[in-house]
Enzyme design. Structure first.
Site, PDB file in Angstrom:
ATOM      1  N   ASP A 182       0.687  -1.112   0.028  1.00  0.00           N
ATOM      2  CA  ASP A 182       0.006  -0.208   0.090  1.00  0.00           C
ATOM      3  C   ASP A 182       0.858   1.242   0.062  1.00  0.00           C
ATOM      4  OD1 ASP A 182      -2.017   1.767   0.377  1.00  0.00           O
ATOM      5  OD2 ASP A 182      -2.744   1.193   2.330  1.00  0.00           O
ATOM      6  N   GLU A 214      -0.877  10.314   0.109  1.00  0.00           N
ATOM      7  CA  GLU A 214      -2.242   9.760   0.106  1.00  0.00           C
ATOM      8  C   GLU A 214      -2.655   9.445   1.348  1.00  0.00           C
ATOM      9  OE1 GLU A 214      -5.216   6.568  -0.546  1.00  0.00           O
ATOM     10  OE2 GLU A 214      -3.346   6.403   0.662  1.00  0.00           O
ATOM     11  N   ASP A 237      -4.614   1.147  -6.365  1.00  0.00           N
ATOM     12  CA  ASP A 237      -4.324   0.773  -5.042  1.00  0.00           C
ATOM     13  C   ASP A 237      -4.401  -0.426  -4.474  1.00  0.00           C
ATOM     14  OD1 ASP A 237      -3.794   1.705  -2.152  1.00  0.00           O
ATOM     15  OD2 ASP A 237      -4.634   3.550  -2.513  1.00  0.00           O
TER      16      ASP A 237
END
Length: 361
Positions: A182, A214, A237
């Site tokens: 991630d 992010e 993602d």
């Protein structure tokens, strides 16, 4: 040990790189290294998001494929007189997964290894022992005997603290274990989409983007999208894998190996119907597996991108991943490769007329 092919070497370099929000230089340099051969130009915006541009047709639609460079981690806030480091989270963490984990403090003098500690359970009252340890009661032990020694090591407030974990190919070689999936997997997808399109005939200007910050508010997605002004956007993602014990399909639908996830809804956006239909129609035509999911909370860079400029038709495409926002997460290589193939094939089908049709669908 498994021999790493070129794709796995790239994934290892991306995930091994240290880069929490506001400290994305290392992963940005890795992404730049791998995406530059497939781009006409590579630039950064003012916050540090990387933007790689590849032109198919000079006046064609602008297509943005964005993964984020930052990973969840921690930041040094203070050092006590005995040399123990106090810290805060950067990005979302579940305190239960933090204790006794090895971390790396990245300082101007070099890396400092630490371990996240707390009071041992042996000296806690029975009722307290049953509860999760709170962040305020944790510290990082770097083996320093005093504050002065910790400072001599190079540690100071503001330094980034990164989970320590080495990229690992599991016994089932489709399963890949690493920190920072991630969202270095999104960055890898953006790289490989440009690679797939390098010699392809298409009518678009494609931007492979590694956004910053992010995990703390989709910040780099805002600035990079304002710079690009895309006509279509894909946020790539990780998603939730619901295929471990105790999870029902009502809680999470995603399964590793069943294809990229088409996100219908999350807390940051409702997916664009016209774009969603084009993506799923393309997958059906080519036999590319995919799965749907929706999330009551959370969001991706698409959430920021779709409300920039005049509004951007956007879709989040994610990879079902186990144990996200921890020291190590696991995903399936086939899902990654199918996501690349799907996005590249959709872009080949895009042109000005198709984008116009999608926008008003």
């Amino acid at each position: 040990m498994t021999q790493l092919d070129d794709s796995l070497k790239m994934l290892k370099e991306l995930t091994d790189a240290r880069g929490i929000a506001g400290n994305e230089r290392e992963p940005r340099e890795v992404m730049k290294k791998y995406i530059s051969p497939y781009a006409d130009e590579v630039v950064t915006d003012g916050l540090g998001s990387l933007i790689a541009k590849k032109t198919g047709k000079a006046d064609g639609p602008k297509i943005m494929v964005a993964g984020h460079l930052d990973e969840v981690g921690f930041m040094v806030t203070s050092i006590d007189d005995r040399g123990f480091v106090r810290f805060q989270t950067v990005g979302g963490w579940w305190p239960q997964v933090m204790l006794a984990q090895r971390v790396t403090i990245v300082t101007r003098k070099g890396d400092v290894t630490g371990i996240i500690g707390s009071k041992p359970p042996h000296i806690l009252p029975a009722d307290v022992r049953k509860k999760s340890v709170e962040l305020k009661d944790m510290f990082i032990d770097i083996g320093a005997a005093s504050k002065d020694e910790a400072v001599e090591f190079g540690v100071r407030p503001g330094d980034q603290i990164v989970p320590y974990f080495e990229f690992t190919v599991m016994k089932n070689e489709k399963m890949l274990l690493a920190k920072a999936w991630d969202n270095r997997i999104g960055c890898a997808i953006a790289i490989d989409v440009l690679k797939e399109l390098k010699d392809a005939d298409h009518q678009n200007i494609v931007y492979g983007v590694g956004t910053v910050q992010e995990e703390v508010g989709l910040r780099g997605a805002k600035t990079s999208a304002q710079m690009i002004k895309p006509d279509i956007a894909f946020g790539v993602d990780v998603g939730i894998a619901g295929d471990t014990p105790g999870i029902s399909e009502r809680e999470a639908l995603g399964k590793m190996g069943d294809g990229p996830q088409i996100i219908l809804y999350d807390a940051s956006m409702v997916s664009h119907k016209g774009l969603r239909d084009l993506v799923t129609d393309t997958a059906d035509e080519l036999g590319i597996p995919y799965q749907f999911d929706s999330l009551a909370g959370g969001g991706t860079d698409s959430g920021a991108i779709h409300v920039t400029h005049n509004g951007v038709p956007a879709l989040s495409i994610t990879i079902a991943t186990r144990y996200i926002h921890s020291h190590a997460a696991m995903l399936h290589r086939d899902d990654y490769e199918n996501a690349v193939k799907l996005i590249a094939e959709v872009i080949k089908r895009l042109d000005s007329e198709t984008v116009k049709k999608i926008t008003f669908d």
